[in-house]
Scaffold this active site. Structure first.
Site, PDB file in Angstrom:
ATOM      1  N   ASN A 142      -3.806  -0.029   4.266  1.00  0.00           N
ATOM      2  CA  ASN A 142      -4.929  -0.692   3.592  1.00  0.00           C
ATOM      3  C   ASN A 142      -5.579  -1.772   4.444  1.00  0.00           C
ATOM      4  O   ASN A 142      -6.726  -2.141   4.208  1.00  0.00           O
ATOM      5  CB  ASN A 142      -4.477  -1.290   2.254  1.00  0.00           C
ATOM      6  CG  ASN A 142      -3.192  -2.072   2.350  1.00  0.00           C
ATOM      7  OD1 ASN A 142      -2.195  -1.580   2.853  1.00  0.00           O
ATOM      8  ND2 ASN A 142      -3.211  -3.304   1.883  1.00  0.00           N
ATOM      9  N   CYS A 312      -5.289  -7.638  -1.540  1.00  0.00           N
ATOM     10  CA  CYS A 312      -4.346  -7.927  -2.617  1.00  0.00           C
ATOM     11  C   CYS A 312      -3.638  -9.250  -2.356  1.00  0.00           C
ATOM     12  O   CYS A 312      -2.968  -9.773  -3.210  1.00  0.00           O
ATOM     13  CB  CYS A 312      -3.300  -6.828  -2.721  1.00  0.00           C
ATOM     14  SG  CYS A 312      -3.976  -5.195  -2.767  1.00  0.00           S
TER      15      CYS A 312
HETATM   16  N1  PLP Z   1      -0.852   0.643  -2.011  1.00  0.00           N
HETATM   17  C1  PLP Z   1      -1.905   0.424  -1.219  1.00  0.00           C
HETATM   18  C2  PLP Z   1      -1.965   1.083   0.122  1.00  0.00           C
HETATM   19  C3  PLP Z   1      -2.945  -0.412  -1.642  1.00  0.00           C
HETATM   20  O1  PLP Z   1      -3.990  -0.638  -0.848  1.00  0.00           O
HETATM   21  C4  PLP Z   1      -2.856  -1.014  -2.930  1.00  0.00           C
HETATM   22  C5  PLP Z   1      -3.908  -1.926  -3.407  1.00  0.00           C
HETATM   23  O2  PLP Z   1      -4.755  -2.348  -2.708  1.00  0.00           O
HETATM   24  C6  PLP Z   1      -1.731  -0.735  -3.715  1.00  0.00           C
HETATM   25  C7  PLP Z   1      -0.759   0.085  -3.223  1.00  0.00           C
HETATM   26  C8  PLP Z   1      -1.584  -1.339  -5.090  1.00  0.00           C
HETATM   27  O3  PLP Z   1      -2.531  -0.790  -5.955  1.00  0.00           O
HETATM   28  P1  PLP Z   1      -2.840  -1.462  -7.381  1.00  0.00           P
HETATM   29  O4  PLP Z   1      -3.829  -2.546  -7.107  1.00  0.00           O
HETATM   30  O5  PLP Z   1      -3.410  -0.361  -8.220  1.00  0.00           O
HETATM   31  O6  PLP Z   1      -1.567  -1.971  -7.922  1.00  0.00           O
END
Ligand code: PLP
Length: 368
Positions: A142, A312
């Protein structure tokens, strides 16, 4: 949000409960079934019933990792989790929590370009024959957009008799030709990463995969996840999935190449993961002598929303664990800017962004 997803969200916002047998309930069930089918089609999954809706990809990942761990405990087996150093916090924090419960954890390193070495995975799998082993890997990162060889990793895992969970959150709609097919046992996705609403996720559970539930209560989702379904969110997730397309990915990729070409003209910049295959929409640059947070604030004033690390995590000022795992020192990692594009962006917007970025970088450098 994607237009058809927004329309679905509004349309079903006061829907009935899909578990009810009155007509409102039946209408809601039709919406959920349709969302499930649309998502299955977008993921290349034959059987829509293998999809279990959740509240986020974070929940899906927790369900996959902890659900298999609980099952291994019930079966009296040792549990070994293999993952990588550049996973999303949803995986790494869950892995560290499970470690406190006594599991064995192997964290695979990446190289300077964020690439995973499959021979290390193969060696670790060979040492663990006979144990309950789960390999959990990203399809694509990400923060850098670096794509992992997830199909090869899944095939090696299967050959070793272990389970494979894919964090596919970033791949859907951003990686050309992405399709789950029959390659993995478990896979997590999130609606808000494909133009759907926040607070909806899904876990693909291949039939026969033995994992115990996290949430107990009602019989929703074929008794795999209790709780009244988020009908509007699921309908919107399905609509967003149906609106994805290869041409949109190709269009985003063209914009990214334009962006990267322009940003490279700014002196003292370094593109991360350059030698690795990357997603259509994500670029991560370092800017010598500039703090990522200062760039984010400067660009915000210019009307652009970007992130200094993982979105995040942007409440924190810790350097990115992904960039540190790629061998950067803390100072360099703090100069990172992650730029994400969508197919709805225009060439004009990309050029305006690059001009603003050049101004902001020059302004910050002139002050230091
Ligand atoms: N995994 C990856 C690679 C992400 O980019 C994200 C969120 O950006 C997540 C997991 C978590 O997703 P969620 O926001 O739906 O909990």
């Amino acid at each position: 949000m994607e237009q058809s997803a927004q329309a679905a969200l509004l349309h079903f916002s006061s829907s009935g409960n899909p578990s009810s047998i009155h007509s409102f309930g039946r209408q809601a069930k039709v919406a959920v079934d349709q969302g499930r089918e649309q998502l299955a089609a977008a993921l290349g999954v034959q059987d829509p019933e293998e999809l279990c809706f959740t509240g986020s990809a974070t929940e899906s990942i927790n369900f996959a990792l902890k659900g298999l761990y609980f099952h291994s405990q019930q079966a009296g087996q040792r549990f070994h989790l293999i993952t990588s150093a550049v996973e999303h916090e949803a995986t790494l924090e869950t892995a560290h929590f499970l470690q406190t419960l006594g599991i064995e954890l192997t964290i695979l390193p990446v190289d300077r370009h964020g690439r995973l070495d499959l021979t290390q995975l193969q060696e670790t799998l060979a040492q663990r024959k006979g144990e309950a082993v789960l390999v959990s890997l990203l399809a694509a990162n990400n923060e850098t957009g670096v794509v992992f060889p997830w199909q090869e990793a899944a095939a090696l895992t299967k050959a070793a008799g272990a389970y494979f969970h894919l964090d596919g959150v970033q791949a859907l709609g951003k990686l050309a030709g992405f399709s789950l097919g029959n390659a993995v046992d478990l896979a997590s996705f999130s609606a808000h990463k494909i133009g759907g609403p926040k607070g909806v996720g899904v876990l693909y559970i291949r039939r026969g995969t033995k994992l115990l539930n996290l949430l107990h209560g009602g019989a929703q989702e074929r008794k795999r996840r209790a709780g009244t379904l988020n009908v509007a969110g699921i309908a919107a997730f399905g609509a967003a999935a149906a609106a994805l397309g290869q041409e949109k990915i190709a269009q985003t990729d063209r914009l990214r190449l334009l962006l990267e070409g322009e940003v490279r003209k700014i002196p003292g910049t370094q593109l991360q993961g350059e030698a690795a295959p990357r997603l259509a929409n994500t670029s991560n640059f370092l800017f010598d002598g500039v703090r990522g947070e200062a760039l984010v604030m400067g660009l915000d004033i210019e009307g652009f929303a970007v992130s200094s690390g993982s979105a995040c995590n942007s409440g924190s000022i810790l350097p990115s664990h992904v960039l540190l795992a790629m061998g950067l020192d803390k100072l360099a990692a703090r100069s990172a800017l992650r730029i994400s594009l969508s197919s709805q962006n225009t060439e004009g917007e990309v050029r305006a962004f690059c001009a603003a970025l050049e101004r902001v970088v020059a302004r910050i450098r002139s002050l230091s």
